[in-house]
Design an enzyme around this catalytic site. Structure first.
Site, short mmCIF file in Angstrom:
data_model
loop_
_atom_site.label_atom_id
_atom_site.label_comp_id
_atom_site.label_asym_id
_atom_site.label_seq_id
_atom_site.Cartn_x
_atom_site.Cartn_y
_atom_site.Cartn_z
N HIS A 38 -3.25 7.31 6.80
CA HIS A 38 -2.22 8.27 6.16
C HIS A 38 -2.77 9.42 5.75
O HIS A 38 -2.31 10.59 5.95
CB HIS A 38 -1.61 7.75 5.07
N GLY A 85 0.88 -1.06 -0.02
CA GLY A 85 0.01 -0.12 0.08
C GLY A 85 0.88 1.06 0.10
O GLY A 85 2.00 1.26 0.37
N CYS A 114 5.59 0.45 8.18
CA CYS A 114 5.12 1.65 7.38
C CYS A 114 6.41 1.90 6.42
O CYS A 114 7.54 2.26 7.07
CB CYS A 114 4.64 2.80 8.34
N LEU A 115 6.09 2.09 5.33
CA LEU A 115 7.29 2.75 4.39
C LEU A 115 7.91 4.08 4.81
O LEU A 115 9.10 4.43 4.42
CB LEU A 115 6.87 2.60 2.98
N GLN A 173 2.75 10.21 1.45
CA GLN A 173 3.95 9.59 1.52
C GLN A 173 5.11 9.64 0.60
O GLN A 173 6.21 9.69 0.71
CB GLN A 173 3.94 7.92 1.77
N HIS A 191 -5.01 1.43 7.27
CA HIS A 191 -3.38 1.73 7.41
C HIS A 191 -3.23 3.04 6.33
O HIS A 191 -2.75 4.11 6.62
CB HIS A 191 -2.47 0.98 7.26
N GLU A 192 -3.81 2.77 5.19
CA GLU A 192 -3.71 4.00 4.12
C GLU A 192 -4.67 5.07 4.23
O GLU A 192 -4.27 6.29 4.18
CB GLU A 192 -4.06 3.38 2.65
O1 K2U Z 1 1.48 2.49 3.72
C1 K2U Z 1 2.48 1.87 3.96
O2 K2U Z 1 3.46 2.26 4.56
C2 K2U Z 1 2.69 0.49 3.28
C3 K2U Z 1 2.28 -0.41 4.39
C4 K2U Z 1 1.12 -0.87 4.29
C5 K2U Z 1 0.72 -1.81 5.28
C6 K2U Z 1 0.97 -1.56 6.55
C7 K2U Z 1 0.31 -2.58 7.55
C8 K2U Z 1 -0.53 -3.66 7.11
C9 K2U Z 1 -0.62 -3.70 6.09
C10 K2U Z 1 -0.11 -2.89 4.91
C11 K2U Z 1 3.54 -1.54 4.53
O3 K2U Z 1 4.73 -0.93 4.76
S1 K2U Z 1 3.66 -2.40 2.93
C12 K2U Z 1 4.96 -3.62 3.80
C13 K2U Z 1 4.13 -4.90 4.05
C14 K2U Z 1 3.93 -5.73 3.35
C15 K2U Z 1 3.30 -6.89 3.66
C16 K2U Z 1 2.59 -6.86 4.87
C17 K2U Z 1 2.29 -5.98 5.46
C18 K2U Z 1 3.15 -4.85 5.04
ZN ZN Z 2 2.31 3.57 6.19
#
Ligand code: K2U
Ligand code: ZN
Length: 202
Positions: free
Chosen positions: A170, A77, A124-125, A82, A166-167
């Protein structure tokens, strides 16, 4: 650009999503990824503005770049704030590896959440290398608009529900650490600040 809704043509979509498949035409432009903002960037704590009809050209250019950035990260996501863009827009793809299913969420709204909660480790990225267990409603109902302007209502559970929340967080300037105890939140933010100081010290 014609397309399947992700703002790119179906053939091009496969190529840039699959990271320029082997048979890609070398002359195809490689989409430049965008820098991902890291805490404590102020834009990550602000409420993003709604997408307006006049934002069409910006979105058509931004969406493919956000997908390219997300796949390269890698992530499942990515929200516009971001990558430094103040818009209520996010991209999601839970299965980037196998069968890409890119989703473009314009002005997403959570309409309902379950009483039942679910806890899972989140990252979170924008908080690289930091992870913690986050408890959220287990199921959500989400309304959003797609790049063609069509409205959608979907229900999600599991990782999809966590990712959508989560998105949308943000877009409201909320980060996963804001769902933790003050102690855990401050531990993570202090660790990030220390890593940033060490990196800047070279
Ligand atoms: O929005 C973001 O920073 C990307 C997030 C999205 C996310 C966070 C928590 C749970 C689900 C999605 C992640 O960094 S994407 C990396 C990731 C990959 C597989 C599973 C969970 C997180
Ligand atoms: Zn995030």
């Amino acid at each position: 650009m014609q397309g399947d809704g992700a703002g790119v043509d179906p053939v091009g979509r496969h190529r840039y999503i699959a990271g320029m498949a082997a048979d890609a035409d070398p002359a195809l432009p490689i989409l430049p990824t965008l820098p991902i903002l890291v805490v404590p960037e102020p834009l990550l704590k602000a409420r993003a503005r709604r997408v307006q009809p006049g934002d069409g050209a910006l979105i058509r250019d931004l969406v493919p770049r956000m997908f390219a950035t997300m796949y390269q990260a890698p992530g499942i996501g990515l929200a516009a704030p971001q990558v430094g863009v103040d818009l209520r827009l996010a991209v999601v793809d839970l299965m980037p590896g196998e069968k890409p299913a890119p989703l473009v969420l314009i002005n997403p709204e959570i309409l309902a959440v379950s009483e039942e909660t679910a806890t899972r480790e989140e990252g979170c990225l924008s908080l690289p290398g930091q992870y913690a267990d986050v408890t959220r409603p287990a199921r959500v109902k989400l309304r959003y608009v797609d790049p063609e302007g069509a409205g959608h209502e979907i229900e999600a559970e599991g990782l999809f529900a966590a990712c959508l929340q989560h998105e949308v967080d943000h877009l409201d300037g909320v980060l996963f650490v804001d769902h933790l105890s003050p102690l855990k939140r401050n531990m993570i933010l202090r660790r990030l600040a220390k890593e940033r100081r060490l990196k800047e010290a070279g």
